[in-house]
Design a protein around this motif. Structure first.
Motif, PDB file in Angstrom:
ATOM      1  N   ARG A  84      -8.359  -5.353  -7.802  1.00  0.00           N
ATOM      2  CA  ARG A  84      -7.487  -6.255  -7.055  1.00  0.00           C
ATOM      3  C   ARG A  84      -7.709  -6.012  -5.578  1.00  0.00           C
ATOM      4  N   LEU A  85      -7.125  -6.838  -4.760  1.00  0.00           N
ATOM      5  CA  LEU A  85      -7.291  -6.681  -3.313  1.00  0.00           C
ATOM      6  C   LEU A  85      -6.510  -5.486  -2.803  1.00  0.00           C
ATOM      7  N   VAL A  86      -5.270  -5.343  -3.283  1.00  0.00           N
ATOM      8  CA  VAL A  86      -4.369  -4.305  -2.771  1.00  0.00           C
ATOM      9  C   VAL A  86      -3.540  -3.744  -3.921  1.00  0.00           C
ATOM     10  N   TYR A  87      -3.306  -2.444  -3.902  1.00  0.00           N
ATOM     11  CA  TYR A  87      -2.272  -1.848  -4.760  1.00  0.00           C
ATOM     12  C   TYR A  87      -1.260  -1.166  -3.849  1.00  0.00           C
ATOM     13  N   TYR A  88       0.032  -1.231  -4.248  1.00  0.00           N
ATOM     14  CA  TYR A  88       1.097  -0.734  -3.362  1.00  0.00           C
ATOM     15  C   TYR A  88       2.301  -0.313  -4.192  1.00  0.00           C
ATOM     16  N   THR A 152      13.024   3.264   3.434  1.00  0.00           N
ATOM     17  CA  THR A 152      12.092   2.890   2.367  1.00  0.00           C
ATOM     18  C   THR A 152      10.677   3.084   2.891  1.00  0.00           C
ATOM     19  N   VAL A 153       9.909   3.873   2.178  1.00  0.00           N
ATOM     20  CA  VAL A 153       8.557   4.207   2.613  1.00  0.00           C
ATOM     21  C   VAL A 153       7.575   3.760   1.527  1.00  0.00           C
ATOM     22  N   GLY A 154       6.478   3.181   1.946  1.00  0.00           N
ATOM     23  CA  GLY A 154       5.501   2.673   0.994  1.00  0.00           C
ATOM     24  C   GLY A 154       4.116   3.234   1.224  1.00  0.00           C
ATOM     25  N   CYS A 155       3.305   3.132   0.188  1.00  0.00           N
ATOM     26  CA  CYS A 155       1.933   3.629   0.250  1.00  0.00           C
ATOM     27  C   CYS A 155       1.052   2.683  -0.557  1.00  0.00           C
ATOM     28  N   GLY A 156      -0.089   2.323   0.006  1.00  0.00           N
ATOM     29  CA  GLY A 156      -0.948   1.375  -0.687  1.00  0.00           C
ATOM     30  C   GLY A 156      -2.418   1.653  -0.470  1.00  0.00           C
ATOM     31  N   ILE A 157      -3.236   0.946  -1.253  1.00  0.00           N
ATOM     32  CA  ILE A 157      -4.688   1.010  -1.122  1.00  0.00           C
ATOM     33  C   ILE A 157      -5.197  -0.396  -0.853  1.00  0.00           C
ATOM     34  N   ASN A 158      -5.908  -0.553   0.255  1.00  0.00           N
ATOM     35  CA  ASN A 158      -6.580  -1.811   0.562  1.00  0.00           C
ATOM     36  C   ASN A 158      -8.033  -1.653   0.105  1.00  0.00           C
ATOM     37  N   TYR A 159      -8.357  -2.278  -1.028  1.00  0.00           N
ATOM     38  CA  TYR A 159      -9.697  -2.088  -1.588  1.00  0.00           C
ATOM     39  C   TYR A 159     -10.762  -2.842  -0.803  1.00  0.00           C
ATOM     40  N   ALA A 160     -10.376  -3.879  -0.074  1.00  0.00           N
ATOM     41  CA  ALA A 160     -11.357  -4.618   0.722  1.00  0.00           C
ATOM     42  C   ALA A 160     -11.857  -3.780   1.890  1.00  0.00           C
ATOM     43  N   GLN A 162     -11.236  -0.482   2.066  1.00  0.00           N
ATOM     44  CA  GLN A 162     -11.352   0.898   1.594  1.00  0.00           C
ATOM     45  C   GLN A 162     -10.492   1.841   2.440  1.00  0.00           C
ATOM     46  N   GLU A 163      -9.205   1.482   2.542  1.00  0.00           N
ATOM     47  CA  GLU A 163      -8.261   2.267   3.337  1.00  0.00           C
ATOM     48  C   GLU A 163      -6.966   2.498   2.569  1.00  0.00           C
ATOM     49  N   PHE A 164      -6.329   3.635   2.839  1.00  0.00           N
ATOM     50  CA  PHE A 164      -4.933   3.826   2.494  1.00  0.00           C
ATOM     51  C   PHE A 164      -4.100   3.273   3.646  1.00  0.00           C
ATOM     52  N   PHE A 165      -2.938   2.723   3.329  1.00  0.00           N
ATOM     53  CA  PHE A 165      -2.006   2.321   4.385  1.00  0.00           C
ATOM     54  C   PHE A 165      -0.599   2.743   3.967  1.00  0.00           C
ATOM     55  N   PHE A 166       0.228   3.021   4.981  1.00  0.00           N
ATOM     56  CA  PHE A 166       1.590   3.492   4.740  1.00  0.00           C
ATOM     57  C   PHE A 166       2.565   2.634   5.530  1.00  0.00           C
ATOM     58  N   THR A 167       3.761   2.450   4.965  1.00  0.00           N
ATOM     59  CA  THR A 167       4.767   1.614   5.609  1.00  0.00           C
ATOM     60  C   THR A 167       6.094   2.364   5.704  1.00  0.00           C
ATOM     61  N   ASN A 169      10.115   1.009   6.085  1.00  0.00           N
ATOM     62  CA  ASN A 169      11.077  -0.095   6.185  1.00  0.00           C
ATOM     63  C   ASN A 169      10.380  -1.437   6.412  1.00  0.00           C
ATOM     64  N   GLY A 170       9.316  -1.647   5.666  1.00  0.00           N
ATOM     65  CA  GLY A 170       8.652  -2.949   5.665  1.00  0.00           C
ATOM     66  C   GLY A 170       7.595  -3.144   6.726  1.00  0.00           C
ATOM     67  N   ILE A 171       7.300  -2.119   7.522  1.00  0.00           N
ATOM     68  CA  ILE A 171       6.320  -2.246   8.609  1.00  0.00           C
ATOM     69  C   ILE A 171       5.203  -1.231   8.401  1.00  0.00           C
ATOM     70  N   VAL A 172       3.959  -1.667   8.551  1.00  0.00           N
ATOM     71  CA  VAL A 172       2.826  -0.750   8.429  1.00  0.00           C
ATOM     72  C   VAL A 172       2.847   0.229   9.603  1.00  0.00           C
ATOM     73  N   VAL A 173       2.800   1.517   9.273  1.00  0.00           N
ATOM     74  CA  VAL A 173       2.817   2.535  10.338  1.00  0.00           C
ATOM     75  C   VAL A 173       1.434   3.103  10.601  1.00  0.00           C
ATOM     76  N   GLY A 174       0.482   2.890   9.691  1.00  0.00           N
ATOM     77  CA  GLY A 174      -0.860   3.406   9.932  1.00  0.00           C
ATOM     78  C   GLY A 174      -1.761   3.261   8.731  1.00  0.00           C
ATOM     79  N   THR A 175      -3.056   3.385   8.988  1.00  0.00           N
ATOM     80  CA  THR A 175      -4.069   3.327   7.934  1.00  0.00           C
ATOM     81  C   THR A 175      -5.029   4.497   8.109  1.00  0.00           C
ATOM     82  N   VAL A 176      -5.738   4.816   7.029  1.00  0.00           N
ATOM     83  CA  VAL A 176      -6.719   5.889   7.084  1.00  0.00           C
ATOM     84  C   VAL A 176      -7.795   5.582   6.047  1.00  0.00           C
ATOM     85  N   TYR A 177      -9.037   5.894   6.350  1.00  0.00           N
ATOM     86  CA  TYR A 177     -10.152   5.622   5.448  1.00  0.00           C
ATOM     87  C   TYR A 177      -9.979   6.358   4.125  1.00  0.00           C
ATOM     88  N   LYS A 178     -10.231   5.674   3.036  1.00  0.00           N
ATOM     89  CA  LYS A 178     -10.080   6.234   1.697  1.00  0.00           C
ATOM     90  C   LYS A 178     -11.427   6.810   1.247  1.00  0.00           C
TER      91      LYS A 178
END
Length: 456
Positions: A84-88, A152-160, A162-167, A169-178
């Motif tokens: 998929r494009l993203v998992y979160y 509320t804190v979230g964590c996801g994988i952007n497969y397009a 190839q990054e992890f991203f974290f949120t 309260n609904g806002i992306v706070v940063g990304t890092v290479y997976k």
């Protein structure tokens, strides 16, 4: 040689029929439909340092936090899906406890379930007490804001990308290479008295607008595509050749009138495997045959073929004749002429009894007789327009392969228009790119691209 090529073209469309059958009679499972995490793993967790609530989505720290390894860690019951494009996923901090030492991230199999995610190799974690990102080392790095009770804190994988991203309260706070390989498990950790969190794997709406994020990521891909420079008339020539290839003479004339340009047309014939004039061959006759088949007038289509191209139907057991006879039977069923269809099937299908490779298709046709409302049955796909299109395309390709250029060594060049060949190449390139990412990311679905909101 010509007969073999002729059969090869017909066999191609028989396989398209089978694909149509599988899509209609089986439960179609999307390639993207992998099992996803649904709850926390009651077995693979830090026993003695946390208490899992009956919903298997909430945990409370029960240890004394006397040592660095007194961590309550729990992972999801399944790894994150990859096609998929993203998992979160998200967590809600019900209680930050005495120190707010809460972590969220991903770990691989074999991770020591007594350490925060990110403290050990093959793991990443975003921690609440300092806002640091930890990626396989004991030392973190400044990354985002801290988080505490009510967040509320979230964590996801952007497969397009190839990054992890974290949120937060609904806002992306940063990304890092997976750079982690293999199955990755959503993981949460707690490490001070009274800490309590609940996890949302998607059963409830996310605080983060995941659909908007996915649309934004697809828009980025679309912008990259739109930056590619194409010759001015390339799109015109592709559509023109498509209409020409399939014999849509009237539409072609209107299209050419609406798109006349003072610029000379761009030729896309080089490297296609056959001269451009082949597509011009018998345009009016191919148009007539397509119209007859699409309107269900198979007897008249047979008559026209006998008059114009008798060599195509001289072998009454050829794939193209089989397709036409089956369509004639189907049209009788469509018209409610069941007895006439039964008589016709007995005579015509008898010719194919020795061809066991056609048994499944003959059976599908015969099954239409078993239903009072065949259009609602498992073989109802035969009464759809798509089945007529398969037969019309088969006749069109057979005419081109058998008569337009009899000296051509490989008639398969007539199976697809130039536009379809381009799309097939695009799909192959997309799949190759996904393969290089370890088969991670969504598959290429042309229908989704054409129907997507971002295409405009």
């Amino acid at each position: 040689m010509r007969i073999n090529h002729h059969s090869l073209v017909g066999s191609h469309f028989l396989e398209l029929w089978r694909q149509n059958s599988r899509m209609s009679t089986e439960m179609v499972v999307e390639e993207d439909a992998e099992p996803s995490p649904t709850e926390l793993n009651t077995f693979n967790c830090s026993d003695g340092f946390l208490n899992m609530l009956p919903d298997k989505l909430s945990v409370r720290y029960t240890g004394l936090a006397l040592h660095g390894q007194d961590v309550g860690v729990v992972q999801a019951n399944r790894p994150a899906p990859v096609k998929r494009l993203v998992y979160y996923f998200e967590i809600f901090v019900k209680n930050a406890g005495s120190k707010g030492q809460i972590g969220i991230g991903f770990i691989t199999e074999g991770f020591r379930m007594r350490r925060q995610p990110g403290w050990e190799p093959n793991s990443y974690g975003y921690h609440g007490d300092d806002g640091f990102l930890y990626r396989g080392l004991g030392k973190g790095e400044a990354f985002g804001p801290t988080y505490t009770a009510g967040d509320t804190v979230g964590c996801g994988i952007n497969y397009a990308s190839q990054e992890f991203f974290f949120t937060k309260n609904g806002i992306v706070v940063g990304t890092v290479y997976k750079d982690l390989k293999g199955p990755l498990f959503p993981t949460i950790s707690i490490h001070s008295q009274n800490e309590e969190v609940s996890v949302n794997f998607g059963k409830e709406p996310f605080v983060f607008d995941l659909k908007a994020y996915e649309a934004q990521e697809r828009a980025k891909q679309q912008m990259m595509v739109e930056k590619i420079s194409l010759p001015h008339n390339a799109s015109y020539e592709l559509v023109h050749s498509y209409l020409l290839h399939y014999g849509y003479e009237d539409t072609l004339k209107l299209f050419d009138m609406a798109n006349r340009s003072s610029l000379p047309p761009i030729s896309l014939t080089q490297g296609n495997g056959f001269p451009k004039q082949d597509d011009m061959y018998a345009l009016n006759q191919r148009k007539t045959l397509r119209q007859l088949i699409r309107s269900g007038e198979i007897d008249e289509a047979f008559d026209k073929l006998q008059s114009w191209y008798p060599q195509i139907i001289q072998d009454d057991t050829s794939p193209i004749c089989f397709l036409l006879h089956c369509q004639r039977f189907i049209e009788l069923i469509r018209a409610g002429k069941v007895e006439e269809a039964l008589a016709y099937g007995r005579v015509e299908f008898e010719k194919f009894n020795q061809l066991t490779e056609l048994d499944d298709l003959v059976k599908d046709c015969a099954t239409l007789l078993a239903y009072e409302q065949p259009q609602k049955s498992s073989v109802g796909y035969l009464l759809e327009e798509s089945q007529r299109e398969i037969v019309a395309d088969a006749v069109n390709a057979t005419i081109l392969s058998a008569t337009a250029n009899p000296n051509l060594k490989d008639s398969r060049v007539y199976l697809y228009s130039k536009l379809e060949k381009l799309l097939r190449q695009l799909t192959a390139c997309y799949m190759e790119r996904r393969s290089l990412n370890g088969d991670q990311g969504e598959a290429f679905h042309l229908r989704r691209v054409l129907n997507s909101d971002y295409k405009n």
